[in-house]
Design an enzyme around this catalytic site. Structure first.
Site, mmCIF file in Angstrom:
data_model
loop_
_atom_site.group_PDB
_atom_site.id
_atom_site.type_symbol
_atom_site.label_atom_id
_atom_site.label_comp_id
_atom_site.label_asym_id
_atom_site.label_seq_id
_atom_site.Cartn_x
_atom_site.Cartn_y
_atom_site.Cartn_z
ATOM 1 C CB SER A 138 30.517 46.711 24.987
ATOM 2 O OG SER A 138 30.742 45.354 25.260
ATOM 3 N NE ARG A 160 41.764 41.826 25.510
ATOM 4 C CZ ARG A 160 40.917 42.847 25.509
ATOM 5 N NH1 ARG A 160 39.803 42.762 26.226
ATOM 6 N NH2 ARG A 160 41.157 43.932 24.819
ATOM 7 C CG ASP A 200 28.092 43.073 18.211
ATOM 8 O OD1 ASP A 200 28.575 41.987 18.588
ATOM 9 O OD2 ASP A 200 27.858 44.020 18.983
ATOM 10 C CG HIS A 222 31.199 43.900 20.522
ATOM 11 N ND1 HIS A 222 29.922 44.336 20.799
ATOM 12 C CD2 HIS A 222 31.939 44.154 21.644
ATOM 13 C CE1 HIS A 222 29.880 44.827 22.020
ATOM 14 N NE2 HIS A 222 31.093 44.737 22.556
ATOM 15 C CG ASP A 223 36.669 45.474 19.064
ATOM 16 O OD1 ASP A 223 36.071 45.546 20.158
ATOM 17 O OD2 ASP A 223 37.795 44.967 18.944
#
Length: 488
Positions: free
Chosen positions: A152, A222, A316, A349-350
């Protein structure tokens, strides 16, 4: 605590006396760099790996702090016996400039005023973050890193490293990242920033010491960001349309679904550990990131020296695979040795933080630092300088080899005879081995890396190297065929 953990660790701090000038031209005095290390730096100082953290990460990449309920953020790949083996490598991870976990940032004390910087902190870039990391690496007297790795925003730092300091690493692994932020990525960050600055408790960035923080704005920022870290599939698997603490829809504006409760929990947890101003500055640095030169990544990557592995995640949508393949294409255009892999995952993405098996496999394959001793043959036929061409030819036929080291009586290397040399002897009608053998021999040591000797073979257009010890005694032989066959 697992036996494959680095165990209890402590964050360390490097204080920098010299002023640090950021890319905008402004200066910061007396910066501090928070960092952690795992493993030991070897005598040659060539086993160091730098880990770069993502947007809201920190220096605590592995192991446990006293009293913590969970380990460092990349525990799945750092530790004894893991791909980033702390018994083999010296692993460094630092908090980025502008962060709020020990490295100088907006919540640090400005030495000129005695109060927190707040919005007086200068706008920073990914390059500024990397330049600060370079100061830390130099403090260990490390002249070249074995690898730089990150996902990232950490992947952006990796790419900046190979551009800013192309000679400083042997290998680089950017994961789930981009070489330039897209309009959509900038848009998500801007919405998050606006949620913070619109919070009355932000107070134009001067909320320190007021007893209030812009927690509502930071929490919403967040929540927005966290949605981009997941995939639609992972959210459906995790939550579906399940209700939260109720049996039926309430038909009011309260929370009905589990996914809503989850996002609120993520936001509330985040405000307890992260500074709102740091979030503003770091996301701005991400938005400014663009390694293209004259709108060309090929031009931007023209000086890359190291070996590269680019990794993306198929689910992602924040940093999609297309942005990784754009990096690969630009590297290929510059003849950089690069490989590409795509992690298969529904995590989105994680996945770069969660896919333990795939990460360990992909990274171990790329980082494997085979040395000559691993691949060379040791049962090597040799010949003396006083022998004749006929004996050399028969030895080649009997042993099915095309290269024979020429040695002294105590087995020290003085030359090599090849099948090409034998052809030359026939053409010149010469039977004396010493007249046709090659005396200026390229050689290597058993401790040399396969990468280095492959480069030597390519440079000098040779397919075989004798392996000698410090006294020049022949220990073995390594050929292109051995390397290609055994590594494949």
């Amino acid at each position: 605590m697992d036996k494959d953990s680095v165990g209890i660790v402590e964050t360390q701090y490097l204080n920098v006396d010299d002023p640090f000038v950021v890319e905008s031209g402004k200066s910061l005095d007396n910066i501090t760099i928070a960092y952690e290390t795992y493993g030991e730096l070897n005598k040659e100082k060539n086993n160091a790996i730098l880990i770069c953290h993502a947007l809201t990460g920190d220096a605590h990449a592995a192991g446990w702090h006293e009293g913590d309920k969970k380990p460092g953020w990349w525990e799945i790949i750092i530790g004894p016996g893991k791909v980033l083996d702390s018994e083999k490598y010296f692993i460094i991870c630092s908090n980025v400039l502008g962060g709020c976990k020990g490295t100088t940032g907006p919540n640090s004390i400005n030495p000129d005023t005695g109060y927190e910087y707040g919005v007086d902190f200068p706008v920073i870039t990914i390059k500024d973050m990397v330049d600060v990391q370079k100061i830390l690496v130099d403090s260990f007297d490390i002249t070249q890193l074995y690898a730089v790795i990150g996902g990232s925003m950490g992947g952006m730092q990796v790419l900046q490293w190979i551009v800013s300091y192309p000679e400083m690493m042997k290998k680089a692994i950017p994961i789930a990242t981009t070489a330039r932020s897209s309009p959509q990525q900038i848009a998500f960050n801007e919405v998050g920033r606006q949620s913070i600055v619109s919070d009355p408790n932000w107070k134009q960035g001067n909320y320190y010491g007021t007893g209030q923080i812009p927690k509502n704005g930071l929490s919403i920022a967040r929540m927005i960001a966290h949605i981009t870290y997941l995939s639609d599939e992972s959210m459906f698997i995790k939550f579906g349309r399940d209700l939260q603490d109720k049996d039926e829809i309430s038909y009011d504006l309260s929370m009905d679904f589990q996914v809503e409760s989850y996002l609120h929990h993520q936001g509330e947890s985040f405000v307890k550990r992260f500074d709102a101003n740091s979030y503003l500055y770091i996301t701005k640095a991400v938005d400014l990131f663009d390694l293209a030169v004259n709108n060309s990544l090929i031009d931007g990557f023209k000086d890359i020296k190291c070996k590269m592995q680019v990794i993306s995640v198929d689910s992602d949508w924040l940093y999609p695979t297309e942005q990784s393949t754009e990096i690969v294409t630009a590297l290929n255009a510059n003849d950089v040795e690069v490989s590409f892999s795509e992690i298969k995952s529904n995590y989105g993405h994680d996945a770069f933080l969660l896919e333990k098996g795939q990460l360990n496999y992909l990274l171990s394959k790329f980082l494997s630092d085979n040395i000559v001793a691993d691949l060379m043959i040791t049962d090597v036929p040799t010949i003396r300088e006083e022998d004749n061409v006929k004996k050399a030819a028969k030895l080649m036929l009997d042993e099915n080899v095309t290269h024979i080291p020429v040695v002294t009586d105590d087995n020290k290397l003085i030359g090599i005879v090849t099948s090409w040399d034998l052809s030359k002897s026939i053409a010149t009608n010469n039977e004396n081995l010493k007249d046709i053998m090659t005396k200026t021999v390229k050689y290597c040591y058993s401790t040399d890396s396969i990468e280095d000797i492959t480069r030597m073979m390519r440079k000098f257009d040779i397919s075989c190297l004798p392996v000698v010890d410090e006294d020049f005694v022949v220990e073995g032989l390594i050929t292109n065929d051995h390397i290609n066959n055994m590594l494949s």
